[in-house]
Scaffold this motif. Sequence first.
Motif, PDB file in Angstrom:
ATOM      1  N   GLY A  35       3.845  -8.503  -6.654  1.00  0.00           N
ATOM      2  CA  GLY A  35       4.548  -7.569  -5.790  1.00  0.00           C
ATOM      3  C   GLY A  35       4.620  -6.180  -6.385  1.00  0.00           C
ATOM      4  N   PRO A  36       4.986  -5.192  -5.566  1.00  0.00           N
ATOM      5  CA  PRO A  36       5.116  -3.816  -6.054  1.00  0.00           C
ATOM      6  C   PRO A  36       6.337  -3.671  -6.954  1.00  0.00           C
ATOM      7  N   THR A  37       6.191  -2.914  -8.021  1.00  0.00           N
ATOM      8  CA  THR A  37       7.308  -2.647  -8.922  1.00  0.00           C
ATOM      9  C   THR A  37       7.826  -1.221  -8.770  1.00  0.00           C
ATOM     10  N   GLN A  38       6.980  -0.336  -8.250  1.00  0.00           N
ATOM     11  CA  GLN A  38       7.396   1.033  -7.956  1.00  0.00           C
ATOM     12  C   GLN A  38       6.683   1.494  -6.692  1.00  0.00           C
ATOM     13  N   VAL A  39       7.433   2.159  -5.824  1.00  0.00           N
ATOM     14  CA  VAL A  39       6.870   2.667  -4.570  1.00  0.00           C
ATOM     15  C   VAL A  39       7.268   4.130  -4.413  1.00  0.00           C
ATOM     16  N   PHE A  40       6.268   4.979  -4.210  1.00  0.00           N
ATOM     17  CA  PHE A  40       6.508   6.403  -3.996  1.00  0.00           C
ATOM     18  C   PHE A  40       5.997   6.763  -2.602  1.00  0.00           C
ATOM     19  N   PRO A  41       6.886   6.803  -1.618  1.00  0.00           N
ATOM     20  CA  PRO A  41       6.454   7.083  -0.241  1.00  0.00           C
ATOM     21  C   PRO A  41       6.047   8.542  -0.072  1.00  0.00           C
ATOM     22  N   PRO A  42       5.379   8.860   1.019  1.00  0.00           N
ATOM     23  CA  PRO A  42       4.996  10.256   1.274  1.00  0.00           C
ATOM     24  C   PRO A  42       6.226  11.159   1.330  1.00  0.00           C
ATOM     25  N   GLN A  43       6.094  12.344   0.761  1.00  0.00           N
ATOM     26  CA  GLN A  43       7.183  13.312   0.763  1.00  0.00           C
ATOM     27  C   GLN A  43       7.028  14.281   1.934  1.00  0.00           C
ATOM     28  N   ARG A  44       8.132  14.855   2.338  1.00  0.00           N
ATOM     29  CA  ARG A  44       8.103  15.757   3.492  1.00  0.00           C
ATOM     30  C   ARG A  44       7.201  16.966   3.264  1.00  0.00           C
ATOM     31  N   ASP A  45       7.197  17.469   2.025  1.00  0.00           N
ATOM     32  CA  ASP A  45       6.396  18.660   1.749  1.00  0.00           C
ATOM     33  C   ASP A  45       4.943  18.326   1.427  1.00  0.00           C
ATOM     34  N   ASP A  46       4.600  17.040   1.479  1.00  0.00           N
ATOM     35  CA  ASP A  46       3.216  16.624   1.247  1.00  0.00           C
ATOM     36  C   ASP A  46       2.546  16.426   2.600  1.00  0.00           C
ATOM     37  N   HIS A  47       1.734  17.394   2.981  1.00  0.00           N
ATOM     38  CA  HIS A  47       1.118  17.347   4.305  1.00  0.00           C
ATOM     39  C   HIS A  47      -0.042  16.356   4.382  1.00  0.00           C
ATOM     40  N   HIS A  48      -0.389  15.745   3.258  1.00  0.00           N
ATOM     41  CA  HIS A  48      -1.516  14.817   3.248  1.00  0.00           C
ATOM     42  C   HIS A  48      -1.062  13.363   3.296  1.00  0.00           C
ATOM     43  N   GLY A  49       0.259  13.133   3.336  1.00  0.00           N
ATOM     44  CA  GLY A  49       0.783  11.778   3.497  1.00  0.00           C
ATOM     45  C   GLY A  49       0.467  10.842   2.355  1.00  0.00           C
ATOM     46  N   ARG A  50       0.513  11.344   1.133  1.00  0.00           N
ATOM     47  CA  ARG A  50       0.154  10.512  -0.017  1.00  0.00           C
ATOM     48  C   ARG A  50       1.277   9.539  -0.368  1.00  0.00           C
ATOM     49  N   ALA A  51       0.930   8.268  -0.478  1.00  0.00           N
ATOM     50  CA  ALA A  51       1.849   7.238  -0.958  1.00  0.00           C
ATOM     51  C   ALA A  51       1.234   6.593  -2.193  1.00  0.00           C
ATOM     52  N   THR A  52       2.081   6.297  -3.170  1.00  0.00           N
ATOM     53  CA  THR A  52       1.604   5.698  -4.419  1.00  0.00           C
ATOM     54  C   THR A  52       2.425   4.452  -4.717  1.00  0.00           C
TER      55      THR A  52
END
Length: 257
Positions: A82-99
């Motif tokens: 399972g995932p241990t850390q999730v970094f969802p897309p940020q509002r100021d990130d116009h490219h929708g990057r999730a890590t």
Amino acid sequence: MRKEEQEMQDTLFETVELESPQSVDTSVKDVVLDDAPSTTDPEWNDYVMGLFTPKEMYDKNPLVNGLRRVAELVLGPIVYSGPTQVFPPQRDDHHGRATVVFSVEFQNGMRFSEVADCWEGNTDDMFCAYAIATASTRAEGRALRKALRIRAVAAEEMTKKDTAKIVRELSAKKEVSDGAYDDSGRMSDAQYNFIDVKCRQLNINGEALFKTVFNVDNKRKISKKVGSDIIDSLNEYQRDKTTIPEPILGYIEEWRN
């Protein structure tokens, strides 16, 4: 039959023991462990890749569901995944990057973790709307193939897009000067980040890559043109990992510091 012939046959077969369920080995053979090469053998990659079924492959790359099955087949039951850390897309990130950082732990105590991201530049459009889920699947695939020690990339990590070209275009838009792209300007953070991700994927020492292959010091000002050339080389290395020079192997987390 004459008495002499009967006595001869009795003598001939008196030491023969007929096979029975008690004298025959009826145990199930573990074809995965028997005759399997060592993980350090050159044949290991081909051996593991041969365990995937055609339905578990896409364009010669294993799917994550196949990686799960083969990992348990080779390494034993998975007790945590399972995932241990999730970094969802940020509002100021116009490219929708999730890590996402994903970990897989086996019953024998071995644990493997990997990180992956998903954004519009490295993901096919139909999956961009599910950035976190896609990044999680990619990270799981990386963790499993690290556990299996195979050279293949998970099918879910691939994209039809030219990510290197997209990064260059984004860098050009960000640092336009007088309406023209100045490739003599300093290498952008986007280029640095892309190079770092590729170096991690390919197990390349970024500092050695800069110095050995391009004869530049990564701690000094480097032009965007050189950065683009480095990205092109990394993409070539990804297409054919046998072309990676041995002196630059060995990823180091702090190479940019």
